[in-house]
Design a protein around this motif. Sequence first.
Motif, PDB file in Angstrom:
ATOM      1  N   LYS A   1       0.841  -1.203   0.000  1.00 48.97           N
ATOM      2  CA  LYS A   1       0.000   0.000   0.000  1.00 48.97           C
ATOM      3  C   LYS A   1       0.878   1.256   0.000  1.00 48.97           C
ATOM      4  N   PHE A   2       1.933   1.262   0.802  1.00 43.67           N
ATOM      5  CA  PHE A   2       2.847   2.400   0.843  1.00 43.67           C
ATOM      6  C   PHE A   2       3.467   2.638  -0.533  1.00 43.67           C
ATOM      7  N   GLN A   3       3.943   1.563  -1.181  1.00 44.08           N
ATOM      8  CA  GLN A   3       4.560   1.703  -2.497  1.00 44.08           C
ATOM      9  C   GLN A   3       3.553   2.182  -3.535  1.00 44.08           C
ATOM     10  N   GLU A   4       2.323   1.720  -3.418  1.00 43.81           N
ATOM     11  CA  GLU A   4       1.264   2.168  -4.328  1.00 43.81           C
ATOM     12  C   GLU A   4       1.036   3.681  -4.184  1.00 43.81           C
ATOM     13  N   ILE A   5       0.954   4.158  -2.952  1.00 43.44           N
ATOM     14  CA  ILE A   5       0.749   5.592  -2.696  1.00 43.44           C
ATOM     15  C   ILE A   5       1.931   6.390  -3.225  1.00 43.44           C
ATOM     16  N   ARG A   6       3.137   5.953  -2.905  1.00 41.38           N
ATOM     17  CA  ARG A   6       4.338   6.658  -3.347  1.00 41.38           C
ATOM     18  C   ARG A   6       4.427   6.711  -4.871  1.00 41.38           C
ATOM     19  N   ASN A   7       4.117   5.613  -5.525  1.00 40.10           N
ATOM     20  CA  ASN A   7       4.170   5.574  -6.990  1.00 40.10           C
ATOM     21  C   ASN A   7       3.091   6.448  -7.611  1.00 40.10           C
ATOM     22  N   ARG A   8       1.920   6.464  -7.025  1.00 40.27           N
ATOM     23  CA  ARG A   8       0.820   7.279  -7.544  1.00 40.27           C
ATOM     24  C   ARG A   8       1.148   8.767  -7.443  1.00 40.27           C
ATOM     25  N   LEU A   9       1.731   9.175  -6.318  1.00 44.27           N
ATOM     26  CA  LEU A   9       2.036  10.586  -6.107  1.00 44.27           C
ATOM     27  C   LEU A   9       3.336  11.021  -6.797  1.00 44.27           C
ATOM     28  N   GLN A  10       4.156  10.048  -7.184  1.00 48.89           N
ATOM     29  CA  GLN A  10       5.430  10.336  -7.845  1.00 48.89           C
ATOM     30  C   GLN A  10       6.309  11.287  -7.024  1.00 48.89           C
ATOM     31  N   LEU A  11       6.293  11.124  -5.722  1.00 51.28           N
ATOM     32  CA  LEU A  11       7.109  11.941  -4.833  1.00 51.28           C
ATOM     33  C   LEU A  11       7.993  11.037  -3.996  1.00 51.28           C
TER      34      LEU A  11
ATOM     35  N   VAL B   1      13.266   1.564  11.387  1.00 51.59           N
ATOM     36  CA  VAL B   1      13.745   1.912  10.058  1.00 51.59           C
ATOM     37  C   VAL B   1      12.739   2.858   9.415  1.00 51.59           C
ATOM     38  N   PHE B   2      13.230   3.924   8.801  1.00 42.55           N
ATOM     39  CA  PHE B   2      12.412   4.785   7.957  1.00 42.55           C
ATOM     40  C   PHE B   2      12.718   4.399   6.521  1.00 42.55           C
ATOM     41  N   TYR B   3      11.693   3.937   5.823  1.00 37.60           N
ATOM     42  CA  TYR B   3      11.841   3.529   4.431  1.00 37.60           C
ATOM     43  C   TYR B   3      11.199   4.595   3.547  1.00 37.60           C
ATOM     44  N   ARG B   4      11.939   5.079   2.552  1.00 36.57           N
ATOM     45  CA  ARG B   4      11.405   6.038   1.581  1.00 36.57           C
ATOM     46  C   ARG B   4      11.455   5.446   0.184  1.00 36.57           C
ATOM     47  N   SER B   5      12.626   5.069  -0.214  1.00 28.27           N
ATOM     48  CA  SER B   5      12.838   4.541  -1.561  1.00 28.27           C
ATOM     49  C   SER B   5      14.078   3.661  -1.510  1.00 28.27           C
ATOM     50  N   ILE B   6      14.557   3.312  -2.660  1.00 30.45           N
ATOM     51  CA  ILE B   6      15.751   2.473  -2.717  1.00 30.45           C
ATOM     52  C   ILE B   6      16.948   3.204  -2.117  1.00 30.45           C
ATOM     53  N   GLU B   7      16.984   4.543  -2.229  1.00 30.51           N
ATOM     54  CA  GLU B   7      18.172   5.280  -1.819  1.00 30.51           C
ATOM     55  C   GLU B   7      18.090   5.973  -0.462  1.00 30.51           C
ATOM     56  N   HIS B   8      16.950   6.430  -0.055  1.00 29.33           N
ATOM     57  CA  HIS B   8      16.848   7.331   1.098  1.00 29.33           C
ATOM     58  C   HIS B   8      16.191   6.647   2.296  1.00 29.33           C
ATOM     59  N   ASN B   9      16.976   5.922   3.055  1.00 23.18           N
ATOM     60  CA  ASN B   9      16.473   5.194   4.208  1.00 23.18           C
ATOM     61  C   ASN B   9      17.392   5.437   5.397  1.00 23.18           C
ATOM     62  N   ASN B  10      16.866   5.254   6.585  1.00 23.65           N
ATOM     63  CA  ASN B  10      17.705   5.356   7.775  1.00 23.65           C
ATOM     64  C   ASN B  10      17.085   4.545   8.899  1.00 23.65           C
ATOM     65  N   GLY B  11      17.900   4.272   9.916  1.00 18.00           N
ATOM     66  CA  GLY B  11      17.389   3.492  11.030  1.00 18.00           C
ATOM     67  C   GLY B  11      18.386   3.401  12.160  1.00 18.00           C
ATOM     68  N   ALA B  12      17.953   2.695  13.202  1.00 19.76           N
ATOM     69  CA  ALA B  12      18.781   2.470  14.382  1.00 19.76           C
ATOM     70  C   ALA B  12      18.132   1.382  15.225  1.00 19.76           C
ATOM     71  N   VAL B  13      18.915   0.828  16.123  1.00 19.56           N
ATOM     72  CA  VAL B  13      18.394  -0.056  17.156  1.00 19.56           C
ATOM     73  C   VAL B  13      18.294   0.808  18.404  1.00 19.56           C
ATOM     74  N   LEU B  14      17.113   0.823  19.014  1.00 15.80           N
ATOM     75  CA  LEU B  14      16.875   1.651  20.190  1.00 15.80           C
ATOM     76  C   LEU B  14      16.933   0.808  21.450  1.00 15.80           C
ATOM     77  N   LEU B  15      17.665   1.298  22.423  1.00 18.29           N
ATOM     78  CA  LEU B  15      17.697   0.694  23.746  1.00 18.29           C
ATOM     79  C   LEU B  15      16.853   1.605  24.632  1.00 18.29           C
ATOM     80  N   LEU B  16      15.761   1.067  25.145  1.00 21.47           N
ATOM     81  CA  LEU B  16      14.874   1.836  26.016  1.00 21.47           C
ATOM     82  C   LEU B  16      14.949   1.283  27.422  1.00 21.47           C
ATOM     83  N   GLU B  17      14.853   2.169  28.391  1.00 15.59           N
ATOM     84  CA  GLU B  17      14.843   1.777  29.801  1.00 15.59           C
ATOM     85  C   GLU B  17      13.646   2.414  30.476  1.00 15.59           C
TER      86      GLU B  17
END
Length: 179
Positions: free
Chosen positions: A111-121, A146-162
């Motif tokens: 669904k996310f990819q469908e929205i992204r492709n439709r909006l072309q953004l 992980v934040f997923y945007r496209s093939i190129e623009h992604n970022n993430g981390a492992v969070l340690l919460l207390e």
Amino acid sequence: MGMPLVAAYAQTAETAAVFKTVLNYYYKNEKPVYKGRGQLLYLYCTQAKPNEELIEAIQKTNLPADFVREIKQKMAQPSPTKDWSYEFKQLPDKDPTLLKKKINSCVSLAKFQEIRNRLQLNNQRLLIITEPFFYSKQNTVLVKVVFYRSIEHNNGAVLLLEKTDGNWYISQLLNEWST
């Protein structure tokens, strides 16, 4: 025999609290979504299964050895796929942070990819949060984000919460990365 109802409720309440802490951390500077304004932030509904990156991240910490063993054992065991629907519904509609309005909905990857492709953004972001790993003492938890945007623009981390004074706090960001 399954998990006792009280333990299952406590785990669900703690999972919801961790979920809200993660969302507040990442969405604190985002604007709420109202009718007519384009939606940029989406939540991946499925609690993603952690992978070897989690093990790699915890090797550089001083977490208790028994917690590391618990994580490895849990990762090795097959478990049913869970989603964030319950926790998302628990977010209050009239929260001063307007957190629920910042996310608006949770979606599947298709669904996310469908929205992204439709909006072309390339400015839509999909937040993926893994199933949390609670230390059996219930004062520490690990999740991968992980934040997923496209093939190129992604970022993430492992969070340690207390957990301190009844609230979950992000104490460390492990293995931060971006492409």
